[in-house]
Design a protein around this motif. Structure first.
Motif, PDB file in Angstrom:
ATOM      1  N   THR A 325      -1.211  24.024   8.252  1.00 32.64           N
ATOM      2  CA  THR A 325      -1.191  24.391   9.669  1.00 32.64           C
ATOM      3  C   THR A 325      -2.423  23.795  10.332  1.00 32.64           C
ATOM      4  O   THR A 325      -3.558  24.120   9.956  1.00 32.64           O
ATOM      5  CB  THR A 325      -1.165  25.913   9.862  1.00 32.64           C
ATOM      6  N   PHE A 327      -4.985  22.948  13.441  1.00 25.68           N
ATOM      7  CA  PHE A 327      -5.550  23.435  14.699  1.00 25.68           C
ATOM      8  C   PHE A 327      -6.323  22.281  15.336  1.00 25.68           C
ATOM      9  O   PHE A 327      -7.523  22.129  15.105  1.00 25.68           O
ATOM     10  CB  PHE A 327      -6.464  24.639  14.451  1.00 25.68           C
ATOM     11  N   TYR A 395      -6.959  33.079  13.322  1.00 17.59           N
ATOM     12  CA  TYR A 395      -5.568  32.975  12.886  1.00 17.59           C
ATOM     13  C   TYR A 395      -5.377  33.642  11.521  1.00 17.59           C
ATOM     14  O   TYR A 395      -4.388  34.360  11.299  1.00 17.59           O
ATOM     15  CB  TYR A 395      -5.173  31.503  12.829  1.00 17.59           C
ATOM     16  N   TYR A 399      -3.035  36.845  11.632  1.00 18.87           N
ATOM     17  CA  TYR A 399      -1.882  35.955  11.488  1.00 18.87           C
ATOM     18  C   TYR A 399      -0.565  36.629  11.832  1.00 18.87           C
ATOM     19  O   TYR A 399       0.434  35.954  12.117  1.00 18.87           O
ATOM     20  CB  TYR A 399      -1.816  35.412  10.057  1.00 18.87           C
ATOM     21  N   ASP A 401      -0.016  38.442  14.441  1.00 21.06           N
ATOM     22  CA  ASP A 401       0.139  38.586  15.887  1.00 21.06           C
ATOM     23  C   ASP A 401       1.258  37.657  16.363  1.00 21.06           C
ATOM     24  O   ASP A 401       1.192  36.440  16.152  1.00 21.06           O
ATOM     25  CB  ASP A 401      -1.174  38.234  16.593  1.00 21.06           C
ATOM     26  N   LYS A 403       1.888  36.429  19.089  1.00 23.00           N
ATOM     27  CA  LYS A 403       1.521  35.514  20.173  1.00 23.00           C
ATOM     28  C   LYS A 403       1.058  34.138  19.669  1.00 23.00           C
ATOM     29  O   LYS A 403       0.881  33.227  20.476  1.00 23.00           O
ATOM     30  CB  LYS A 403       0.442  36.145  21.049  1.00 23.00           C
ATOM     31  N   TRP A 404       0.850  34.010  18.362  1.00 22.62           N
ATOM     32  CA  TRP A 404       0.553  32.668  17.847  1.00 22.62           C
ATOM     33  C   TRP A 404       1.789  31.786  18.012  1.00 22.62           C
ATOM     34  O   TRP A 404       2.902  32.191  17.664  1.00 22.62           O
ATOM     35  CB  TRP A 404       0.159  32.718  16.373  1.00 22.62           C
ATOM     36  N   GLU A 405       1.586  30.583  18.521  1.00 17.47           N
ATOM     37  CA  GLU A 405       2.681  29.636  18.699  1.00 17.47           C
ATOM     38  C   GLU A 405       2.442  28.435  17.776  1.00 17.47           C
ATOM     39  O   GLU A 405       1.429  27.744  17.901  1.00 17.47           O
ATOM     40  CB  GLU A 405       2.762  29.161  20.147  1.00 17.47           C
ATOM     41  N   ILE A 406       3.375  28.227  16.857  1.00 14.23           N
ATOM     42  CA  ILE A 406       3.242  27.160  15.867  1.00 14.23           C
ATOM     43  C   ILE A 406       4.440  26.225  15.970  1.00 14.23           C
ATOM     44  O   ILE A 406       5.587  26.657  15.858  1.00 14.23           O
ATOM     45  CB  ILE A 406       3.158  27.733  14.437  1.00 14.23           C
ATOM     46  N   CYS A 459      -0.682  24.372  15.591  1.00 16.85           N
ATOM     47  CA  CYS A 459      -0.876  25.479  16.520  1.00 16.85           C
ATOM     48  C   CYS A 459      -0.914  24.947  17.951  1.00 16.85           C
ATOM     49  O   CYS A 459      -1.692  24.047  18.269  1.00 16.85           O
ATOM     50  CB  CYS A 459      -2.169  26.229  16.209  1.00 16.85           C
ATOM     51  N   SER A 462      -2.298  30.494  21.295  1.00 16.15           N
ATOM     52  CA  SER A 462      -2.997  31.593  20.627  1.00 16.15           C
ATOM     53  C   SER A 462      -2.728  32.908  21.349  1.00 16.15           C
ATOM     54  O   SER A 462      -2.126  32.918  22.432  1.00 16.15           O
ATOM     55  CB  SER A 462      -4.504  31.317  20.630  1.00 16.15           C
TER      56      SER A 462
END
Length: 479
Positions: A325, A327, A395, A399, A401, A403-406, A459, A462
């Motif tokens: 992943t 960032f 993150y 992790y 949450d 609302k994390w957009e991946i 990512c 956030s």
């Protein structure tokens, strides 16, 4: 739910230190820090190691101070699993002399000058660091290092094993898919571990990387140091002399060593290492293995520095693909710690003589001042610093949450040999349909069809840029 076990692979400078502090401040139900593997990076390896030791020194003092004044001790993850193992990685990238950006971070990454030394084993490095500390002409900082290294109740322990082998040992000793590696420096340690034992390396659950930028320009070029104006006729040496003493020649080299406009420093510092690690995300790694492999011997090897070993290609038919992943600076650069927020948070702690607040305030002041002095239009009152590495730890802690957009499965490649594009992340943005043939050369290497190409997760969002700075300060320093 079991805590997420992490290894932090780092070149401790400003945002690395804040990221490690955030990790050590987490709840033990959320996070367990198994290892801090130190690599060269913005500064040389010796100074990166000094910064890691200094961090544990000030955290130790902070815990004692909080206890004495009746505050919550904090650092629950650290206190529940101390001492944390600290391991030493290589002093240089796989195939070239090291690039540094101490024009921005200072020669020690946090402020003061210290000199690097030739290649040493881990045991020799620890001993050399202690000897330098005991004989240094900078008594205060050196006393901290010497005291912490000889402290039997220290919060860290000194590994005598090279960092990449320590990483592999942890992966062997733990259940598969139970350890996350957080890579917030050049990826040389990870590339060495992957080459040493690919199948053990693939037991990792996830590699969380701060690196690259995809759609956004990299750090702006800084203004030339003032000393350049004082000595404009000094010829630039024809190579990267990273151990040149402070002065006009070093300033010239620093200007030359600025990262390319299309690359972040972590990737630029060792693009071959990054490319080799990302290759393991591909269904067919041989389609993306970098052309420029490290040589068994380097004709331009720096005197006194041992060459890194030749790294072979990966074997065919690996058992799984690596989960990475990314960032990139596109997202990390939007997460800023403002000077006003930091000063407001630390002011009462400084008045109460918090050791950690005093240390963080000192190196953050130097960072803010550097940005103001090198960035036209930025004033003392408006300055903020993107603390890129911190987002990776946020993150890992939060992790779950939603609302994390991946964005998943992106075919992103690292340019390893470009004269102007070294370290650049390359994506095929053409609108035509991808090829489905198994072409391994020429244009086929960038089609991603039929299993060719990398598969990186990236990512793109956030839980909130607006809450980031306050959350960081609250978790490290308490309410």
């Amino acid at each position: 739910m079991a805590p997420r076990k992490i290894i932090i692979d780092t070149d401790p400078g400003v945002d690395d230190i804040l990221a490690i502090l955030l990790a050590l401040s987490a709840s033990p139900e959320k996070l367990q820090v198994l290892l801090i593997s130190v690599t060269y990076g913005n500064i040389d390896l010796q100074n990166c190691l000094r910064n890691a030791i200094s961090l544990f020194h000030y955290v130790n003092k902070e815990i004692a101070w909080r206890e004495s004044v009746g505050r919550s001790l904090g650092f629950e993850t650290l206190r529940s699993s101390k001492p944390v193992v600290v391991a030493i990685g290589p002093e240089q990238p796989l195939a070239e002399n090291a690039s540094m950006v101490d024009f921005f971070h200072g020669q020690d990454g946090l402020g003061g000058p210290h000199l690097s030394q030739p290649h040493l084993t881990p045991a020799e490095t620890w001993q050399h660091l202690l000897e330098v500390a005991e004989t240094s002409s900078a008594p205060e900082q050196s006393e901290i290092i010497a005291k912490e290294m000889k402290n039997p109740s220290s919060l860290f322990t000194q590994s005598q094993t090279p960092a990449h082998l320590e990483i592999l040992k942890l992966l062997r000793d733990n259940e598969p898919n139970s350890i996350t590696i957080v890579a917030i420096g050049p990826m040389t340690n990870l590339a060495l571990a992957a080459a040493e034992d690919p199948e053990t390396f693939l037991k990792v659950k996830e590699i969380v990387v701060m690196g690259g930028h995809i759609d956004q320009a990299d750090n702006p070029a800084l203004q030339p140091p003032s000393s350049l104006e004082q000595a404009p006729n000094i010829p630039e040496p024809p190579f990267r002399l990273t151990r040149q003493p402070p002065g006009p020649i070093r300033d010239l080299l620093n200007m030359r060593n600025q990262t390319a406009p299309v690359a972040d420093f972590n990737t630029f510092a060792d693009p071959i290492a990054a490319a080799r690690v990302y290759t393991l995300t591909s269904p067919k790694p041989h389609t993306v293995m970098p052309f420029a492999l490290p040589l068994p011997l380097c004709e331009k090897q720096e005197e006194g520095v041992a060459p890194l070993p030749f790294l072979p290609s990966y074997p065919d038919n690996l058992s799984k693909r690596l989960n990475v992943t990314l960032f990139p600076m596109d997202i990390t650069g939007k997460h800023v710690l403002a000077r006003g927020d930091l000063e407001a948070s630390l002011e009462p702690l400084l008045a109460a003589k918090s050791p950690l607040a005093e240390w963080v305030s000192a190196f953050m002041k130097a960072t803010f001042d550097k940005i103001v002095s090198t960035s036209p239009g930025v004033s003392r009152d408006t300055v903020g610093v993107p603390v890129h590495d911190v987002l990776t730890i946020w993150y890992c802690v939060d992790y779950d949450d939603p609302k994390w957009e991946i964005s998943e499965g992106e075919d992103l490649r690292v340019e390893t040999v470009g004269q102007w594009t070294r370290g650049m992340f390359v994506a095929d943005r053409r609108s035509r349909k991808r090829k489905d043939d198994d072409c391994d050369d020429g244009d086929g290497r960038l089609t991603g069809g039929n299993g060719n190409g990398n598969r990186l997760n990236r990512c793109v969002g956030s839980p909130g840029q607006d809450i980031f700075g306050g959350l960081l300060l609250k978790r490290i320093f308490g309410s």
